[in-house]
Design a protein around this motif. Structure first.
Motif, PDB file in Angstrom:
ATOM      1  N   ILE A   5       0.908  -1.109  -0.002  1.00  0.00           N
ATOM      2  CA  ILE A   5       0.217  -0.110   0.037  1.00  0.00           C
ATOM      3  C   ILE A   5       0.990   1.087  -0.083  1.00  0.00           C
ATOM      4  O   ILE A   5       0.585   2.299  -0.536  1.00  0.00           O
ATOM      5  CB  ILE A   5      -1.054   0.098   1.193  1.00  0.00           C
ATOM      6  N   THR A   6       1.949   1.068   0.700  1.00  0.00           N
ATOM      7  CA  THR A   6       3.027   2.378   0.660  1.00  0.00           C
ATOM      8  C   THR A   6       3.511   2.722  -0.653  1.00  0.00           C
ATOM      9  O   THR A   6       3.489   3.648  -1.401  1.00  0.00           O
ATOM     10  CB  THR A   6       4.204   2.241   1.797  1.00  0.00           C
ATOM     11  N   VAL A   7       3.794   1.513  -1.409  1.00  0.00           N
ATOM     12  CA  VAL A   7       4.210   1.469  -2.788  1.00  0.00           C
ATOM     13  C   VAL A   7       3.072   2.182  -3.820  1.00  0.00           C
ATOM     14  O   VAL A   7       3.263   3.198  -4.558  1.00  0.00           O
ATOM     15  CB  VAL A   7       4.503   0.197  -3.595  1.00  0.00           C
ATOM     16  N   GLN A   8       1.760   1.871  -3.538  1.00  0.00           N
ATOM     17  CA  GLN A   8       0.745   2.413  -4.151  1.00  0.00           C
ATOM     18  C   GLN A   8       0.415   3.848  -3.844  1.00  0.00           C
ATOM     19  O   GLN A   8       0.069   4.520  -4.847  1.00  0.00           O
ATOM     20  CB  GLN A   8      -0.710   1.486  -3.652  1.00  0.00           C
ATOM     21  N   ALA A   9       0.713   4.297  -2.507  1.00  0.00           N
ATOM     22  CA  ALA A   9       0.512   5.625  -2.244  1.00  0.00           C
ATOM     23  C   ALA A   9       1.449   6.705  -3.130  1.00  0.00           C
ATOM     24  O   ALA A   9       1.113   7.554  -3.623  1.00  0.00           O
ATOM     25  CB  ALA A   9       0.952   5.698  -0.745  1.00  0.00           C
TER      26      ALA A   9
ATOM     27  N   GLU B  31       8.714  -6.385  -9.711  1.00  0.00           N
ATOM     28  CA  GLU B  31       7.526  -7.117  -9.292  1.00  0.00           C
ATOM     29  C   GLU B  31       6.203  -6.531  -9.221  1.00  0.00           C
ATOM     30  O   GLU B  31       5.120  -6.737  -9.618  1.00  0.00           O
ATOM     31  CB  GLU B  31       7.670  -8.122  -8.172  1.00  0.00           C
ATOM     32  N   LEU B  32       6.323  -5.433  -8.333  1.00  0.00           N
ATOM     33  CA  LEU B  32       5.113  -4.403  -8.256  1.00  0.00           C
ATOM     34  C   LEU B  32       5.290  -2.940  -9.164  1.00  0.00           C
ATOM     35  O   LEU B  32       6.717  -2.751  -9.398  1.00  0.00           O
ATOM     36  CB  LEU B  32       5.298  -3.785  -6.797  1.00  0.00           C
ATOM     37  N   SER B  33       4.667  -2.681  -9.800  1.00  0.00           N
ATOM     38  CA  SER B  33       4.644  -1.392 -10.717  1.00  0.00           C
ATOM     39  C   SER B  33       4.937  -0.312  -9.896  1.00  0.00           C
ATOM     40  O   SER B  33       4.545   0.100  -8.719  1.00  0.00           O
ATOM     41  CB  SER B  33       3.665  -1.343 -11.725  1.00  0.00           C
ATOM     42  N   VAL B  34       6.187   0.467 -10.265  1.00  0.00           N
ATOM     43  CA  VAL B  34       6.456   1.853  -9.594  1.00  0.00           C
ATOM     44  C   VAL B  34       6.317   3.065 -10.791  1.00  0.00           C
ATOM     45  O   VAL B  34       6.743   2.945 -11.691  1.00  0.00           O
ATOM     46  CB  VAL B  34       8.013   1.726  -9.323  1.00  0.00           C
TER      47      VAL B  34
END
Ligand code: SF4
Lengths: 266, 385
Positions: free
Chosen positions: B154-158, B191-194
């Protein structure tokens, strides 16, 4: 470089009253930036709120018109992120010394390489003439109808005490001296605090029966004297002008560069 | 060591948040110590210099949020972290970031309030502060999480949302989540989009308008120190960033600030659901409370009860459609949270029958337990205590 490259012509005319001292400071700053041959892309101007704070809109730098009193912490974030930028922080007296007082002393303490200019007109101009922490006792203002009973700060002593490595004072009357001081302040590596006494004929001069812009300018001529001058020696009541502190001390961003080096060694 | 074990760590929630921020590319942190968020600052003080970023402990909360605004304009992904009382102090500059469209992330590890309240005890009463803490009209994004793994993602999403929409994003964690330890699997790079900042492609010498939105609503940026010089202000401004009081432009900007978020409610909605398909009793919860809610749901399911959980991860903009849809067939809806019903009031507005929505809460600085939830459900179901 042509001055038109340093200003945003389309944003003129400026909002200042006729005879206001802020334009003198703007003029002086532009001369200095030109003389120093600084790349405008390296220039940042971060201001707070008030008449003086509008100056950032008129210069063609990277500019930020922040919240009341918050120019220095905003500038600190910028400088820490891009230490190569030249960051100039003009602030009004209420801006720098009242709501922003805490930020001011801590920026001095850190000795971060910002050039803070306190444009001291001893009044809140934009909100219509209330007394400021630099007004001093006996000054009349809309919120001091019987005369202010507040003691004022001495910006120079405060900056010195808080650890600024460059501290100076000048006035809008002494334009050449102002340019010289601003030049040194911008070139200085570390926190520079420059107080410029500027006239506000609209609220300060009129309310306190001190006359218009010319009268106020004359009062700067008559009531101040250069540091170390005979005039000052003979009359210690006069307000001293000049450079009070100019020392080399570790600068904050350079110190942080050492932290980065240390963190990467381990 | 195998790849898998190398990436698994047993960490505190606050540290998971830090690792998420680093994964997302955070390069600047300014903060002021306050329990229970301080570990975020402490970890970043260690980590940021290692990647050439910057950490600074400012003189107060206000200064921290201001420094974050400055750093973001200078091109860095920037964040701060605080708790209730500190969050209150930051509101002025959060409003500035919303108005000036400065991407940044603010973590609020909530504790019990009001005022200094209970410094080391859990609360979730900043939900409304996150939405309405500033003055004037703008929208905001606020996210939360109920596992250490989710705190990371969720922090990455933020950061992704902040950079995409040029907006401050608030992470509404709570003390239990911040201080709890669980294992965290750190995803591989990629792996997670940035999301990286959308930079302007306006050429040098050509006018760049920092506040001219593209057709998709995004505003390409130029950083301080780069070619284009422009003005940033908290006043209403035109496409140049220059102050204006023209009613038309003022109106347009308010709508832009609200619409860029409110028209994407469904896009921004993140949630988790458990056993909702046939649920007659639906719990709605978030953060640490969602763990207790889930525990109750699991144990009642074992007994054959038709009960499910909707765990919200996006709190603002409030996902009304989602909540309406997921609770459509429920006989009763129970909102489990640590306040007087801040999400409850949103749920009531979202559902068909607000009289079927009940609050399960605690206000004493302790976590709602599954037993607490069970007791209140029994009372409402008319089964006594
Ligand atoms: S009110 Fe005073 S300080 Fe403000 S612009 Fe007018 S003269 Fe200058």
């Amino acid at each position: 470089m042509a001055y038109t490259d340093l200003i945003r012509e389309r944003f003129f005319p400026h909002i200042w009253c006729p005879g206001c001292g802020h334009g003198v400071v703007l003029n002086s700053l532009l001369h200095v930036v030109d003389e120093l041959g600084l790349d405008p892309r390296s220039m940042c101007m971060i201001s707070g709120i008030g008449c003086s704070a509008r100056i950032s809109g008129y210069v063609n730098f990277h500019t930020m018109h922040t919240m009341h009193g918050r120019a220095l912490p905003c500038a600190t974030g910028i400088k820490m992120s891009k230490p190569e930028l030249n960051v100039i922080v003009p602030m009004g007296d209420g801006d720098a010394m009242a709501i922003g007082g805490n930020h001011f002393i801590h920026a001095c303490r850190r000795n971060i390489d910002l050039t803070a200019i306190v444009l001291n007109n001893r009044i809140y101009g934009m909100t219509g003439g209330q007394y400021s922490p630099l007004s001093g006792r006996g000054i009349l203002a809309t919120t001091a109808p019987y005369g202010s009973i507040d003691n004022d700060f001495d910006t120079v002593s405060l900056a010195k005490g808080a650890g600024a490595s460059f501290v100076a004072r000048t006035t809008a009357f002494h334009v050449k001296e102002m340019a010289k001081i601003l030049k040194k302040a911008i070139n200085h590596k570390g926190f520079s605090a420059v107080e410029v006494m500027v006239q506000c004929p609209t609220y300060f001069g009129r309310k306190n029966k001190m006359g218009g812009a010319i009268d106020l300018l004359k009062s700067y001529r008559d009531n101040t004297a250069p540091l170390g001058s005979k005039k000052l020696e003979e009359n210690p009541e006069l307000i001293p002008r000049g450079i009070f502190v100019d020392e080399e001390r570790p600068e904050y961003c350079e110190e942080y560069a050492n932290v980065i080096a240390q963190a990467n060694e381990e | 060591m195998s790849q898998e074990t190398r990436n698994v760590r047993f960490v505190q929630g606050n540290e998971a948040c830090v690792r998420g921020a680093l994964y997302a590319g955070v390069k600047f942190f300014a903060g002021y110590p306050i329990t229970p968020s301080t570990e975020i600052a402490e970890h970043l003080a260690i980590q940021l210099p290692k990647i050439g970023g910057a950490f600074i402990q400012m003189e107060d909360e206000i200064a921290s949020m201001c420094a974050v605004c400055g750093a973001s304009l200078a091109g860095r992904k920037a964040m701060t972290a605080t708790s209730g009382p500190g969050f209150s102090l930051k509101q002025e500059a959060i409003g500035y970031a919303a108005m000036a469209e400065i991407p940044c992330v603010i973590v609020d590890v909530q504790r019990a309030g009001p005022s200094t309240g209970l410094a080391t005890k859990v609360g979730q009463a900043d939900v409304n502060q996150a939405r309405w803490g500033t003055h004037g009209e703008h929208s905001i994004v606020a996210l939360t999480a109920s596992t250490i793994q989710d705190m990371f993602s969720i922090t990455v999403q933020a950061f992704n949302i902040a950079e995409t929409y040029r907006t401050p994003v608030i992470l509404l964690f709570d003390e239990v989540m911040g201080h709890m330890r669980e294992s965290l699997t750190i995803p591989e790079a990629g792996e997670l989009s940035v999301v990286e900042r959308l930079k302007t492609d306006v050429k040098p010498g050509v006018n760049y308008h920092p506040y001219l939105a593209r057709e998709d609503g995004r505003l390409p940026m130029s950083d301080y120190g780069e070619e284009h010089r422009f003005h940033v202000t908290g006043l209403f401004h035109d496409i140049w960033g220059f102050p204006t009081e023209q009613p038309q432009q003022v109106d347009k900007l308010v709508h832009h600030l609200v619409d860029k978020i409110e028209t994407r409610v469904n896009e921004l909605a993140m949630w988790k659901e458990f056993y909702l398909d046939d649920a007659e009793e639906v719990l709605v919860s978030y953060g640490s409370c969602a763990r207790s809610a889930r525990h109750l749901v699991e144990s009642r399911r074992q007994k054959g009860h038709k009960i499910g959980l909707l765990e919200l991860q996006t709190i603002w903009p409030f996902p009304k459609d989602l909540v309406r849809e997921k609770t459509a067939n429920a006989k009763n809806v129970y909102v489990v949270e640590l306040n007087m019903g801040q999400v409850l009031s949103q749920v009531k507005q979202a559902v068909k029958d607000p009289d079927r929505v009940y609050l399960v809460n605690r206000l004493d600085g302790t976590l709602v337990t599954p037993t607490d939830i069970g007791k209140i459900m029994r009372v409402i179901e008319g089964k006594g205590i």
